[in-house]
Design a protein around this motif. Sequence first.
Motif, PDB file in Angstrom:
ATOM      1  N   GLU A 195     -17.694 -12.504   2.779  1.00  0.00           N
ATOM      2  CA  GLU A 195     -17.530 -11.651   2.902  1.00  0.00           C
ATOM      3  C   GLU A 195     -18.007 -10.865   4.767  1.00  0.00           C
ATOM      4  OE1 GLU A 195     -17.843  -8.210  -0.280  1.00  0.00           O
ATOM      5  OE2 GLU A 195     -18.947  -7.506   0.816  1.00  0.00           O
ATOM      6  N   THR A 196     -16.831  -9.829   4.998  1.00  0.00           N
ATOM      7  CA  THR A 196     -16.440  -9.087   6.458  1.00  0.00           C
ATOM      8  C   THR A 196     -16.508  -7.694   5.886  1.00  0.00           C
ATOM      9  OG1 THR A 196     -16.669 -10.383   7.741  1.00  0.00           O
ATOM     10  CG2 THR A 196     -16.955  -8.223   8.791  1.00  0.00           C
ATOM     11  N   VAL A 197     -17.553  -6.665   6.084  1.00  0.00           N
ATOM     12  CA  VAL A 197     -17.044  -4.955   5.250  1.00  0.00           C
ATOM     13  C   VAL A 197     -16.573  -4.404   6.958  1.00  0.00           C
ATOM     14  CG1 VAL A 197     -17.183  -3.168   4.666  1.00  0.00           C
ATOM     15  CG2 VAL A 197     -18.958  -4.545   3.564  1.00  0.00           C
ATOM     16  N   TYR A 198     -15.055  -4.060   6.891  1.00  0.00           N
ATOM     17  CA  TYR A 198     -14.339  -3.558   7.758  1.00  0.00           C
ATOM     18  C   TYR A 198     -14.859  -1.761   7.300  1.00  0.00           C
ATOM     19  CZ  TYR A 198     -12.901  -8.280   9.614  1.00  0.00           C
ATOM     20  OH  TYR A 198     -13.105  -9.402  10.339  1.00  0.00           O
ATOM     21  N   PHE A 199     -14.405  -1.453   6.330  1.00  0.00           N
ATOM     22  CA  PHE A 199     -14.722  -0.286   5.642  1.00  0.00           C
ATOM     23  C   PHE A 199     -15.227  -0.446   4.814  1.00  0.00           C
ATOM     24  CE2 PHE A 199     -10.607   0.111   8.670  1.00  0.00           C
ATOM     25  CZ  PHE A 199     -10.671   1.296   9.077  1.00  0.00           C
ATOM     26  N   GLU A 200     -16.344   1.486   5.011  1.00  0.00           N
ATOM     27  CA  GLU A 200     -16.498   1.814   3.787  1.00  0.00           C
ATOM     28  C   GLU A 200     -15.697   2.043   2.740  1.00  0.00           C
ATOM     29  OE1 GLU A 200     -19.458   0.866   2.117  1.00  0.00           O
ATOM     30  OE2 GLU A 200     -20.057  -0.414   4.333  1.00  0.00           O
ATOM     31  N   SER A 201     -14.444   2.844   3.297  1.00  0.00           N
ATOM     32  CA  SER A 201     -13.766   3.421   1.850  1.00  0.00           C
ATOM     33  C   SER A 201     -12.251   2.518   2.735  1.00  0.00           C
ATOM     34  CB  SER A 201     -13.477   4.894   1.978  1.00  0.00           C
ATOM     35  OG  SER A 201     -11.994   5.675   1.536  1.00  0.00           O
ATOM     36  N   PRO A 202     -11.534   2.052   1.010  1.00  0.00           N
ATOM     37  CA  PRO A 202     -10.857   1.195   1.614  1.00  0.00           C
ATOM     38  C   PRO A 202      -9.231   2.454   1.581  1.00  0.00           C
ATOM     39  CG  PRO A 202     -11.146   0.291  -0.790  1.00  0.00           C
ATOM     40  CD  PRO A 202     -12.328   1.761   0.110  1.00  0.00           C
ATOM     41  N   LEU A 203      -9.095   4.002   0.747  1.00  0.00           N
ATOM     42  CA  LEU A 203      -8.768   4.376   0.914  1.00  0.00           C
ATOM     43  C   LEU A 203      -8.381   4.906   2.746  1.00  0.00           C
ATOM     44  CD1 LEU A 203      -6.308   6.371   0.301  1.00  0.00           C
ATOM     45  CD2 LEU A 203      -8.501   8.021  -0.084  1.00  0.00           C
ATOM     46  N   LEU A 204      -9.717   4.723   3.490  1.00  0.00           N
ATOM     47  CA  LEU A 204      -9.411   5.353   4.984  1.00  0.00           C
ATOM     48  C   LEU A 204      -8.795   3.812   5.501  1.00  0.00           C
ATOM     49  CD1 LEU A 204     -13.026   7.383   5.510  1.00  0.00           C
ATOM     50  CD2 LEU A 204     -10.548   7.789   5.213  1.00  0.00           C
ATOM     51  N   ALA A 205      -9.096   3.536   5.227  1.00  0.00           N
ATOM     52  CA  ALA A 205      -8.856   1.696   5.678  1.00  0.00           C
ATOM     53  C   ALA A 205      -6.795   1.901   5.694  1.00  0.00           C
ATOM     54  CB  ALA A 205      -9.064   0.820   5.035  1.00  0.00           C
ATOM     55  N   ALA A 206      -6.380   2.514   4.332  1.00  0.00           N
ATOM     56  CA  ALA A 206      -5.130   2.403   4.308  1.00  0.00           C
ATOM     57  C   ALA A 206      -4.685   3.251   4.709  1.00  0.00           C
ATOM     58  CB  ALA A 206      -4.968   2.435   2.607  1.00  0.00           C
ATOM     59  N   ARG A 207      -5.317   5.029   5.606  1.00  0.00           N
ATOM     60  CA  ARG A 207      -4.792   5.198   5.876  1.00  0.00           C
ATOM     61  C   ARG A 207      -4.504   5.132   7.749  1.00  0.00           C
ATOM     62  NH1 ARG A 207      -7.912  10.664   3.781  1.00  0.00           N
ATOM     63  NH2 ARG A 207      -6.000  11.013   2.020  1.00  0.00           N
ATOM     64  N   HIS A 208      -5.600   4.479   8.000  1.00  0.00           N
ATOM     65  CA  HIS A 208      -5.931   4.340   9.192  1.00  0.00           C
ATOM     66  C   HIS A 208      -4.328   3.444   9.936  1.00  0.00           C
ATOM     67  CE1 HIS A 208      -7.364   2.412  12.875  1.00  0.00           C
ATOM     68  NE2 HIS A 208      -7.147   0.791  12.806  1.00  0.00           N
ATOM     69  N   TRP A 209      -3.837   2.484   9.178  1.00  0.00           N
ATOM     70  CA  TRP A 209      -3.012   1.271   8.963  1.00  0.00           C
ATOM     71  C   TRP A 209      -1.697   2.271   8.784  1.00  0.00           C
ATOM     72  CZ3 TRP A 209      -5.096  -1.807  12.494  1.00  0.00           C
ATOM     73  CH2 TRP A 209      -6.455  -2.790  11.884  1.00  0.00           C
ATOM     74  N   ALA A 210      -1.407   2.854   7.782  1.00  0.00           N
ATOM     75  CA  ALA A 210      -0.355   4.070   7.940  1.00  0.00           C
ATOM     76  C   ALA A 210      -0.227   5.148   8.939  1.00  0.00           C
ATOM     77  CB  ALA A 210      -0.329   4.365   6.286  1.00  0.00           C
ATOM     78  N   ASP A 211      -1.193   5.287   9.514  1.00  0.00           N
ATOM     79  CA  ASP A 211      -0.758   5.859  10.818  1.00  0.00           C
ATOM     80  C   ASP A 211      -1.250   5.637  11.372  1.00  0.00           C
ATOM     81  OD1 ASP A 211      -1.644   8.561   8.657  1.00  0.00           O
ATOM     82  OD2 ASP A 211      -3.868   8.938  10.017  1.00  0.00           O
ATOM     83  N   LEU A 212      -0.913   4.040  11.914  1.00  0.00           N
ATOM     84  CA  LEU A 212       0.155   3.369  12.851  1.00  0.00           C
ATOM     85  C   LEU A 212       0.900   2.871  12.271  1.00  0.00           C
ATOM     86  CD1 LEU A 212      -3.205   1.046  13.849  1.00  0.00           C
ATOM     87  CD2 LEU A 212      -2.616   3.206  15.427  1.00  0.00           C
ATOM     88  N   GLY A 213       1.120   3.434  11.852  1.00  0.00           N
ATOM     89  CA  GLY A 213       3.044   3.126  11.731  1.00  0.00           C
ATOM     90  C   GLY A 213       2.896   1.699  10.298  1.00  0.00           C
ATOM     91  N   ALA A 214       2.606   1.412   9.964  1.00  0.00           N
ATOM     92  CA  ALA A 214       2.596   0.433   9.246  1.00  0.00           C
ATOM     93  C   ALA A 214       3.580   0.520   8.327  1.00  0.00           C
ATOM     94  CB  ALA A 214       1.582  -0.310   8.043  1.00  0.00           C
ATOM     95  N   PRO A 215       5.190   0.024   7.751  1.00  0.00           N
ATOM     96  CA  PRO A 215       5.704   0.555   6.555  1.00  0.00           C
ATOM     97  C   PRO A 215       6.015  -0.302   5.340  1.00  0.00           C
ATOM     98  CG  PRO A 215       6.046  -1.836   8.336  1.00  0.00           C
ATOM     99  CD  PRO A 215       4.784  -1.398   8.562  1.00  0.00           C
ATOM    100  N   LEU A 216       4.630  -1.118   5.513  1.00  0.00           N
ATOM    101  CA  LEU A 216       4.063  -0.736   3.883  1.00  0.00           C
ATOM    102  C   LEU A 216       2.348  -1.098   3.969  1.00  0.00           C
ATOM    103  CD1 LEU A 216       4.632  -2.259   0.636  1.00  0.00           C
ATOM    104  CD2 LEU A 216       4.890  -4.618   2.217  1.00  0.00           C
ATOM    105  N   VAL A 217       1.600  -0.738   2.915  1.00  0.00           N
ATOM    106  CA  VAL A 217       0.299  -1.751   3.082  1.00  0.00           C
ATOM    107  C   VAL A 217       0.409  -2.095   1.893  1.00  0.00           C
ATOM    108  CG1 VAL A 217      -1.623  -0.431   2.990  1.00  0.00           C
ATOM    109  CG2 VAL A 217      -0.206   0.055   4.292  1.00  0.00           C
ATOM    110  N   HIS A 218      -0.596  -3.917   2.014  1.00  0.00           N
ATOM    111  CA  HIS A 218      -0.908  -4.797   0.993  1.00  0.00           C
ATOM    112  C   HIS A 218      -1.741  -4.695   0.610  1.00  0.00           C
ATOM    113  CE1 HIS A 218      -0.225  -8.617  -0.688  1.00  0.00           C
ATOM    114  NE2 HIS A 218      -1.597  -8.724  -0.245  1.00  0.00           N
ATOM    115  N   VAL A 219      -2.485  -4.151  -0.268  1.00  0.00           N
ATOM    116  CA  VAL A 219      -3.528  -3.887  -1.164  1.00  0.00           C
ATOM    117  C   VAL A 219      -3.953  -5.392  -1.918  1.00  0.00           C
ATOM    118  CG1 VAL A 219      -5.377  -2.791  -2.622  1.00  0.00           C
ATOM    119  CG2 VAL A 219      -3.853  -1.817  -0.546  1.00  0.00           C
ATOM    120  N   VAL A 220      -5.052  -5.755  -2.283  1.00  0.00           N
ATOM    121  CA  VAL A 220      -5.441  -6.954  -2.904  1.00  0.00           C
ATOM    122  C   VAL A 220      -6.772  -6.778  -4.041  1.00  0.00           C
ATOM    123  CG1 VAL A 220      -6.499  -8.929  -2.916  1.00  0.00           C
ATOM    124  CG2 VAL A 220      -4.602  -8.992  -1.662  1.00  0.00           C
ATOM    125  N   ASP A 221      -6.649  -6.080  -4.943  1.00  0.00           N
ATOM    126  CA  ASP A 221      -7.817  -6.416  -5.745  1.00  0.00           C
ATOM    127  C   ASP A 221      -9.064  -7.380  -5.620  1.00  0.00           C
ATOM    128  OD1 ASP A 221      -9.663  -5.399  -7.623  1.00  0.00           O
ATOM    129  OD2 ASP A 221      -8.371  -4.292  -8.765  1.00  0.00           O
TER     130      ASP A 221
END
Length: 236
Positions: free
Chosen positions: A29-55
């Motif tokens: 694995e490579t860790v990109y964000f300690e917080s998945p919430l911040l990762a999702a917000r990051h992409w949403a703020d950049l205009g993502a029409p949909l965010v895909h999450v995998v548990d």
Amino acid sequence: MPLPPQIIPCVDIQGGRAVRLYEGDPDRETVYFESPLLAARHWADLGAPLVHVVDLDAATGRGENRQIIAEIAGSLEVPLEVGGGVRDLKSVQTLLSLGVSRVVIGTAAVRRPELVAELLALHGPERIVVSVDARWPDVAVAGWAEASGVRVAEMTARLGEAGLETLIFTDVTRDGTLRGLDRILMGRVRQLWTNTLIVGGGVANLQDADLLGELGIEGAIVGRAIYEGTLTYPLP
């Protein structure tokens, strides 16, 4: 002129962090964000029409991250699509009750074909997506760790008959590797699936995005390429 594909940012959750795996291996694995919430917000703020999450923890049987998923669903103003470890009607209902817009079924769709028709009847094709993850020509299951004995062509035919609208296809040998898409394989899958097709991994750069548009593939779920900047997001 073909329409540009929809690029869907992916947030993979393992151990409570936003990561990407190499070829689906939970130990690489490579860790990109300690917080998945911040990762999702990051992409949403950049205009993502949909965010895909995998548990990923749920997919591999190492646990689950539903509390984090609930926080993401409650925080974003864009739709959330979630997969990983979704095995039955109850788990689908739980995710939808958390505010998830679309649920992705993988292994369960292979092992329990009747489940897809049941879910489509209950929730409609706009809320149920199936992910076919493959080491061509075979479908992989259990977090991509096992061969299913089912061929991709057989699986797509079965799903079409069930009334599925949106299919995610992942070439697991290229997911998270930045090796780019296999042009011939993508063309074969496009021929097999004539409804909405989303590529689930392998997109590395703008050339890959152009290939999707050329083949008439509607979108791609992208992780490592946009996290590391080999593909600019949003597309130029």
